[in-house]
Design an enzyme around this catalytic site. Structure first.
Site, PDB file in Angstrom:
ATOM      1  CE  LYS A 112       7.990 -16.712  18.009  1.00  0.00           C
ATOM      2  NZ  LYS A 112       8.818 -17.108  16.880  1.00  0.00           N
ATOM      3  CE  LYS A 148       2.666 -20.537  10.411  1.00  0.00           C
ATOM      4  NZ  LYS A 148       3.647 -19.535  10.861  1.00  0.00           N
ATOM      5  NE  ARG A 188      -2.414   0.619   3.479  1.00  0.00           N
ATOM      6  CZ  ARG A 188      -3.709   0.493   3.727  1.00  0.00           C
ATOM      7  NH1 ARG A 188      -4.186  -0.670   4.073  1.00  0.00           N
ATOM      8  NH2 ARG A 188      -4.517   1.517   3.655  1.00  0.00           N
ATOM      9  CE  LYS A 236      12.566 -24.965   8.587  1.00  0.00           C
ATOM     10  NZ  LYS A 236      13.565 -23.916   8.739  1.00  0.00           N
ATOM     11  CD  GLU A 284      11.078 -19.776  16.581  1.00  0.00           C
ATOM     12  OE1 GLU A 284      11.536 -18.988  15.757  1.00  0.00           O
ATOM     13  OE2 GLU A 284       9.884 -19.785  16.917  1.00  0.00           O
ATOM     14  CG  ASP A 312       3.759 -18.378  14.848  1.00  0.00           C
ATOM     15  OD1 ASP A 312       3.518 -18.070  13.672  1.00  0.00           O
ATOM     16  OD2 ASP A 312       4.873 -18.217  15.378  1.00  0.00           O
ATOM     17  CG  HIS A 363       6.057 -24.604  11.174  1.00  0.00           C
ATOM     18  ND1 HIS A 363       5.704 -24.448   9.859  1.00  0.00           N
ATOM     19  CD2 HIS A 363       6.389 -23.363  11.613  1.00  0.00           C
ATOM     20  CE1 HIS A 363       5.819 -23.161   9.524  1.00  0.00           C
ATOM     21  NE2 HIS A 363       6.225 -22.490  10.568  1.00  0.00           N
TER      22      HIS A 363
END
Ligand code: BG6
Length: 487
Positions: free
Chosen positions: A338, A146, A48, A180, A214, A233, A238
């Site tokens: 995380k 996703k 945008r 992957k 992570e 998420d 995954h």
């Protein structure tokens, strides 16, 4: 050198966003340098902001320099950047698509890939406007990033609306884990060898662990993440996809639907978690301030764009069970978070004990036969077997047969997005999710969210740089097992 692909136009919606600049443009640059992208292909960022083509190319260059590091080559970039373009498109503004159609006039017979890297709430409007402007050609395909929706109903609606414009064979639902190299290797290990297949079942496998850990926090995606959480998420896509590849029956061929049919069967056989079972078999966590590799990091609630009272989870551990002949009674423990201690994606298969031990056995917590398939940060396959400890007596000790795939092949592997983007051009759907798979995944995830809401299950706090809340160890510990990093 990779074979050159047919000329294509790649239209990147969300063209100034994180995914496009950090992942897609560097991936396309690498494929260009590898000789796979023809000089008359076009890559057009759409967003945008009012930018000139020069502004956009400059932004793209800065991002590629940063993310490609030493691989970036100014001369090659100068050639690649000739393929780049920019268009201002507001998702809901039909007139902007007319402009786009004008810019693409004469290129209708070229493969056209629309990559929707925006919030999935915009997918329907974008599809409709593309169709209205006559931009959807027989050679068009659309890539949906996703998470697609936030529950089964919203996903269904988006799928129906996008499906009214594009046929299922034109829809590429992306889960970059499937692209992957290491995930492909898992398929190779399972379906290219006879070795493990006879052992790959109940009675011979005690349990399976899937960890996607992570070190990073929510980075610049606070707003998105706070509405999403780790279950939606990471687990919905995954981790469930990794579980499918671990648990699926051997497909009859590598035809996209043969593979996807088998994955679907796994998703449909997942035992639903309902009501109180949700509390017993899942753990939610949220990180507080701590340190990762000696560097102090803020807690989730102190991150930018996060509601200071947020109860969004940044960690999930759960126990999944698959109700099939092959897997009945074999728990699959899934864990992701995380700001954990290290970046690690690992699948661990713990095989059963020998039925009748005749030697002195190792300490009970050390499993004799483990197959550890590491996907990240390095790619390796390690099989633990018991060997005799030198010296007197038959004392057995676990030792490893280890295969470092990076060392073995010495060829840099493709980034997931490189492979997947080229697959969209080739028209290969194998590594993309079919609508029914996505639907089955949401159907399993939704009751977990409902259970958390019903019992007002708040996330348990864990210190950044740890392996998550203690409750995750208790979850697996109740069954008499331990996470691999705790062995
Ligand atoms: C994305 C998630 O799909 O995967 C991110 O939205 C996550 O939150 C990322 O960080 C992890 O991917 P990778 O390839 O770095 O393991």
């Amino acid at each position: 050198m990779a074979a050159i692909l047919p000329t294509f136009d790649m239209l990147l919606f969300g063209g100034t966003g994180d995914l496009v600049t950090r992942k897609l443009l560097p991936a396309l640059y690498r494929r260009y340098v590898a000789g796979q992208v023809s000089e008359d292909s076009r890559i057009v960022g759409l967003a945008r902001s009012s930018l000139t083509r020069e502004d956009y190319v400059a932004q793209a260059e800065a991002a590629c320099r940063e993310f490609l590091g030493g691989e970036f080559d100014a001369e090659k970039w100068a050639n690649f950047s000739r393929l780049l373009g920019y268009g201002r498109v507001v998702a809901a503004a039909a007139e902007d698509y007319v402009q786009l159609a004008h810019a693409l006039q004469g290129r209708e017979k070229i493969i056209r890939v629309f990559f929707f890297s925006t919030a999935s709430t915009l997918f329907s409007a974008i599809s409709e406007n593309l169709a209205k402007a006559g931009l959807v050609t027989p050679l068009s395909r659309v890539v949906l990033e996703k998470p697609l929706g936030h529950d089964v109903e919203s996903a269904d609606l988006i799928n129906a609306q996008v499906g009214a414009i594009f046929s299922e064979r034109q829809i590429y639902r992306i889960d970059h884990y499937l692209g992957k190299e290491a995930v492909q290797n898992l398929m190779a290990l399972r379906f290219g060898n006879i070795l493990f297949e006879p052992l790959w079942r109940r009675g011979l496998i005690k349990h399976v662990q899937i960890t996607v850990a992570e070190e990073l926090g929510v980075e610049r995606r606070g707003q998105f993440y706070d509405m999403t959480g780790a279950l939606r998420d990471m687990v919905q896509n995954h981790l469930l996809q990794l579980l499918c590849i671990m648990a699926m029956e051997p497909p009859a061929s590598d035809d996209p639907d043969a593979v996807r049919d088998e994955k679907l069967k796994v998703l449909r056989a997942l035992r639903p978690l309902r009501d109180r079972e949700v509390l017993a078999k899942t753990v939610r966590g949220q990180y507080r301030a701590g340190s990762v590799h000696g560097v102090s990091v803020p807690g989730y609630l102190e991150e930018a764009d996060i509601d200071p009272d947020s109860t969004t989870e940044t960690f999930v551990a759960l126990k999944a069970e698959i109700d099939t002949w092959r897997w009945a009674g074999v728990p699959f423990y899934l864990r992701t978070g995380k700001r954990l201690q290290e970046r690690l994606t690992e699948l661990v298969v713990t095989f059963d004990d020998v039925p009748h031990p005749i030697f002195e056995t190792p300490p009970p917590s050390e499993a004799a036969n483990l197959l550890v398939i590491r996907l990240q940060p390095d790619e390796s396959i390690t099989l633990t077997v018991l060997a005799k400890n030198p010296g007197e007596g038959m004392r057995l000790k676990p030792v490893s047969l280890a295969l470092d795939l990076g060392e073995t092949f010495k060829t840099p592997s493709l980034d997931a997005y490189e492979r997947l983007l080229m697959d969209t051009v080739k028209g290969n759907l194998t590594l993309f999710m079919r609508r029914d798979e996505l639907d089955a995944a949401w159907r399993w995830i939704d009751p977990i969210i409902a259970g958390w809401q019903q019992y007002d299950e708040k996330p348990k706090s864990y210190i950044a740089g740890s392996w998550g809340p203690a409750a995750a160890s208790a979850l697996i510990g109740r069954d008499g097992f331990e996470w691999h990093d705790e062995l």
